[in-house]
Design a protein around this motif. Structure first.
Motif, PDB file in Angstrom:
ATOM      1  N   SER A 122      27.352  50.290  48.261  1.00 16.54           N
ATOM      2  CA  SER A 122      26.260  50.182  47.305  1.00 16.54           C
ATOM      3  C   SER A 122      26.826  50.218  45.888  1.00 16.54           C
ATOM      4  O   SER A 122      27.249  51.278  45.412  1.00 16.54           O
ATOM      5  CB  SER A 122      25.266  51.324  47.543  1.00 16.54           C
ATOM      6  N   ASP A 123      26.847  49.061  45.246  1.00 18.16           N
ATOM      7  CA  ASP A 123      27.408  48.949  43.895  1.00 18.16           C
ATOM      8  C   ASP A 123      26.313  49.335  42.902  1.00 18.16           C
ATOM      9  O   ASP A 123      25.389  48.565  42.655  1.00 18.16           O
ATOM     10  CB  ASP A 123      27.900  47.517  43.678  1.00 18.16           C
ATOM     11  N   GLU A 124      26.445  50.541  42.350  1.00 20.86           N
ATOM     12  CA  GLU A 124      25.400  51.112  41.500  1.00 20.86           C
ATOM     13  C   GLU A 124      25.874  51.240  40.057  1.00 20.86           C
ATOM     14  O   GLU A 124      25.414  52.105  39.311  1.00 20.86           O
ATOM     15  CB  GLU A 124      24.959  52.457  42.101  1.00 20.86           C
ATOM     16  N   ILE A 125      26.798  50.353  39.667  1.00 22.70           N
ATOM     17  CA  ILE A 125      27.420  50.504  38.345  1.00 22.70           C
ATOM     18  C   ILE A 125      26.435  50.322  37.197  1.00 22.70           C
ATOM     19  O   ILE A 125      26.658  50.827  36.095  1.00 22.70           O
ATOM     20  CB  ILE A 125      28.643  49.563  38.211  1.00 22.70           C
ATOM     21  N   TYR A 126      25.303  49.605  37.456  1.00 26.83           N
ATOM     22  CA  TYR A 126      24.287  49.447  36.402  1.00 26.83           C
ATOM     23  C   TYR A 126      23.105  50.406  36.598  1.00 26.83           C
ATOM     24  O   TYR A 126      22.040  50.199  36.007  1.00 26.83           O
ATOM     25  CB  TYR A 126      23.784  47.991  36.370  1.00 26.83           C
ATOM     26  N   GLY A 127      23.296  51.438  37.395  1.00 26.07           N
ATOM     27  CA  GLY A 127      22.205  52.360  37.731  1.00 26.07           C
ATOM     28  C   GLY A 127      21.542  53.019  36.533  1.00 26.07           C
ATOM     29  O   GLY A 127      20.345  53.322  36.561  1.00 26.07           O
ATOM     30  N   ALA A 179      21.420  44.371  39.416  1.00 22.38           N
ATOM     31  CA  ALA A 179      22.430  43.402  39.826  1.00 22.38           C
ATOM     32  C   ALA A 179      23.048  42.605  38.684  1.00 22.38           C
ATOM     33  O   ALA A 179      22.397  42.279  37.704  1.00 22.38           O
ATOM     34  CB  ALA A 179      21.800  42.419  40.816  1.00 22.38           C
ATOM     35  N   ASN A 180      24.301  42.317  38.881  1.00 23.28           N
ATOM     36  CA  ASN A 180      25.001  41.282  38.150  1.00 23.28           C
ATOM     37  C   ASN A 180      25.030  40.090  39.114  1.00 23.28           C
ATOM     38  O   ASN A 180      25.437  40.280  40.263  1.00 23.28           O
ATOM     39  CB  ASN A 180      26.424  41.768  37.848  1.00 23.28           C
ATOM     40  N   PRO A 181      24.624  38.883  38.772  1.00 22.70           N
ATOM     41  CA  PRO A 181      24.308  38.368  37.439  1.00 22.70           C
ATOM     42  C   PRO A 181      22.823  38.298  37.107  1.00 22.70           C
ATOM     43  O   PRO A 181      22.484  37.826  36.021  1.00 22.70           O
ATOM     44  CB  PRO A 181      24.844  36.933  37.541  1.00 22.70           C
ATOM     45  N   PHE A 225      32.324  54.369  34.603  1.00 19.40           N
ATOM     46  CA  PHE A 225      32.065  54.685  33.196  1.00 19.40           C
ATOM     47  C   PHE A 225      31.987  53.436  32.326  1.00 19.40           C
ATOM     48  O   PHE A 225      31.539  53.496  31.186  1.00 19.40           O
ATOM     49  CB  PHE A 225      33.163  55.631  32.685  1.00 19.40           C
ATOM     50  N   SER A 226      32.446  52.289  32.864  1.00 21.30           N
ATOM     51  CA  SER A 226      32.609  51.070  32.054  1.00 21.30           C
ATOM     52  C   SER A 226      31.330  50.674  31.324  1.00 21.30           C
ATOM     53  O   SER A 226      31.358  50.416  30.125  1.00 21.30           O
ATOM     54  CB  SER A 226      33.035  49.906  32.949  1.00 21.30           C
ATOM     55  N   LYS A 227      30.243  50.602  32.063  1.00  7.71           N
ATOM     56  CA  LYS A 227      29.013  50.051  31.490  1.00  7.71           C
ATOM     57  C   LYS A 227      28.200  51.153  30.813  1.00  7.71           C
ATOM     58  O   LYS A 227      27.773  51.014  29.680  1.00  7.71           O
ATOM     59  CB  LYS A 227      28.170  49.384  32.576  1.00  7.71           C
ATOM     60  N   THR A 228      27.958  52.255  31.516  1.00  4.66           N
ATOM     61  CA  THR A 228      27.093  53.313  31.001  1.00  4.66           C
ATOM     62  C   THR A 228      27.603  53.890  29.684  1.00  4.66           C
ATOM     63  O   THR A 228      26.824  54.196  28.786  1.00  4.66           O
ATOM     64  CB  THR A 228      27.004  54.454  32.034  1.00  4.66           C
ATOM     65  N   TRP A 281      38.874  51.383  29.222  1.00  7.09           N
ATOM     66  CA  TRP A 281      39.522  52.625  29.644  1.00  7.09           C
ATOM     67  C   TRP A 281      39.978  52.540  31.094  1.00  7.09           C
ATOM     68  O   TRP A 281      40.876  53.248  31.494  1.00  7.09           O
ATOM     69  CB  TRP A 281      38.541  53.796  29.544  1.00  7.09           C
ATOM     70  N   ARG A 282      39.293  51.715  31.866  1.00  3.77           N
ATOM     71  CA  ARG A 282      39.476  51.580  33.302  1.00  3.77           C
ATOM     72  C   ARG A 282      39.199  52.916  34.002  1.00  3.77           C
ATOM     73  O   ARG A 282      40.108  53.689  34.317  1.00  3.77           O
ATOM     74  CB  ARG A 282      40.878  51.033  33.670  1.00  3.77           C
ATOM     75  N   LEU A 283      37.941  53.162  34.202  1.00  7.54           N
ATOM     76  CA  LEU A 283      37.517  54.413  34.841  1.00  7.54           C
ATOM     77  C   LEU A 283      36.305  54.166  35.729  1.00  7.54           C
ATOM     78  O   LEU A 283      35.229  53.825  35.236  1.00  7.54           O
ATOM     79  CB  LEU A 283      37.096  55.431  33.775  1.00  7.54           C
TER      80      LEU A 283
END
Ligand code: PLP
Length: 391
Positions: free
Chosen positions: A203-208, A175-177, A235-238, A244-246
């Motif tokens: 399910s926000d898994e952007i930090y998975g 999670a953020n934050p 792709f932003s975090k990983t 790039w905005r992807l």
């Protein structure tokens, strides 16, 4: 002349990180030195092979409109990646590529919630959830994440928030934050209720992939959840590709035509050459990701240990993402006042926990996506500022 805007604009919130960044930059323009711990992006550059793939794509003529849902080979690669990392079957047709992952929130909430509906969302949590729920006229129902529960929700409390009007549940893990990670029992509780009540889960898994212990688990992998879960990732975090905005979503089939129309009505499609970079990110070496995560782990430990040495501050050791959420309630001032003081007097840009919702009072959010040298400087400055506080 009085300029009138539509009344719905009053419901739209914002992301404070960008506002604090502007204030920090203004101080820098006056010659002040500021350590930036406010913005949530990796400080690493995008790996070279990804940059080269996009450069070659630009030169190779990938400069035109493309399919609204994304390029076919990229969608297939994403389907494979999500299937592998979540242990589920994903058809490339379910993959929707967007400029950043944020539009997946926007489209999902827009397509599913309306006045009269309730949406349960994590608090403290990414501010755009609450903002978008309000914007579409639905009712935001905060799901408290508490420090004593390692910033996971309490399944009993979650059940108590459900009503006949609940339509959508938003989860974010890691999670953020807070950097908190949901456990198997938490996901099972949500899945059980979603099946019973015919709810959809975003399910926000952007930090998975930015996880320091254990295996990543998605609620989508639980029984009967594939047809009622939207997975958000990107792709932003990983891959250190924020600019790039992807991003992408994995949608149940029944939602796809609606999301497709939202895309056609808003952005048309995602930048063609950027998608070639994304394909290179997924198919190329994953070593840069492993190195970045190893470096984040070192910084996490450094920051957590440093914060815990400052009298009046205590900080859990988060299991994922690149944020810490220290408890500053014993310092005797509001989180917002403390964040302002640290920026103005100590030259450290942080965010008040309340930037992530009312349950963030008593906390600050620090992003440790910064060099160990800068993190050390920030810790020294925070310790000095705390020492100078009136007793
Ligand atoms: N979800 C969460 C929890 C985030 O923290 C962020 C970015 O900070 C996003 C989604 C959005 O990512 P993107 O930059 O790809 O739109």
């Amino acid at each position: 002349m009085a300029h009138r805007v539509a009344s719905r604009m009053q419901q739209l919130g914002t992301e404070t990180a960008f506002e604090v960044l502007v204030r920090a930059r203004a101080l820098e323009a006056e010659g002040r030195d500021v350590v930036h711990l406010e913005i949530g992006e990796p400080d690493f550059d995008t790996p070279g092979h990804i940059v080269r793939a996009a450069q070659e794509a630009l030169e190779g003529g990938w400069t035109h409109y493309g399919p609204s849902l994304g390029q076919q080979d990229l969608r297939a690669a994403i389907a494979q990646e999500v299937a592998r990392t979540r242990g589920i079957a994903v058809d490339p047709a379910q993959v929707v590529v967007t400029p950043g992952a944020k539009p997946i929130m926007f489209y999902t909430i827009m397509a599913l919630a309306e006045p009269g509906d309730e949406v349960i969302y994590p608090n403290p949590g990414f501010p755009i959830y609450e903002s978008m729920i309000s914007f579409v006229g639905a009712t935001p129902v905060p799901l408290p994440l508490r420090e004593q529960n390692a910033f996971r929700f309490d399944p009993e409390e979650f059940r108590a928030l459900l009503s006949d009007r609940t339509r959508l549940v938003i989860l974010n893990s890691p999670a953020n934050p807070t950097g908190g990670v949901l456990g198997a029992a938490d996901l099972a509780a949500v899945a059980e209720v979603a099946r019973e009540r015919d709810l959809v889960v975003l399910s926000d898994e952007i930090y998975g992939r930015i996880l320091y212990e254990g295996e990543f688990a998605s609620v989508a992998a639980l029984d009967g959840m594939a047809e009622r879960t939207v997975i958000l990732d990107g792709f932003s975090k990983t891959y250190a590709m924020t600019g790039w905005r992807l991003g992408y979503g994995i949608y149940p089939r029944w939602l796809l035509p609606h999301v497709d129309r939202l895309i056609v009505n808003s952005v048309s499609c995602t930048a063609a050459f950027a998608q070639r970079g994304a394909l290179a990110a997924l198919t190329g070496s994953q070593e840069p990701v492993a190195q970045m995560v190893a470096e984040f782990r070192r910084r996490r430990d450094f920051v957590v240990d440093g914060l815990n040495r400052i009298p009046g501050i205590s900080c859990l050791r988060p299991r994922g993402a690149f944020y810490v959420f220290p408890n500053v309630s014993r310092l005797g001032m509001s989180s917002k006042a403390l964040a302002d003081l640290l920026l103005q007097e100590a030259g450290v840009a942080t965010l008040s926990g309340t930037a992530f919702g009312s349950y963030g009072e008593g906390y600050l959010r620090l992003s440790y996506a910064n060099s160990l040298e800068n993190l050390g400087k920030a810790l020294e400055r925070i310790a000095g500022a705390v020492e100078r506080l009136p007793a």
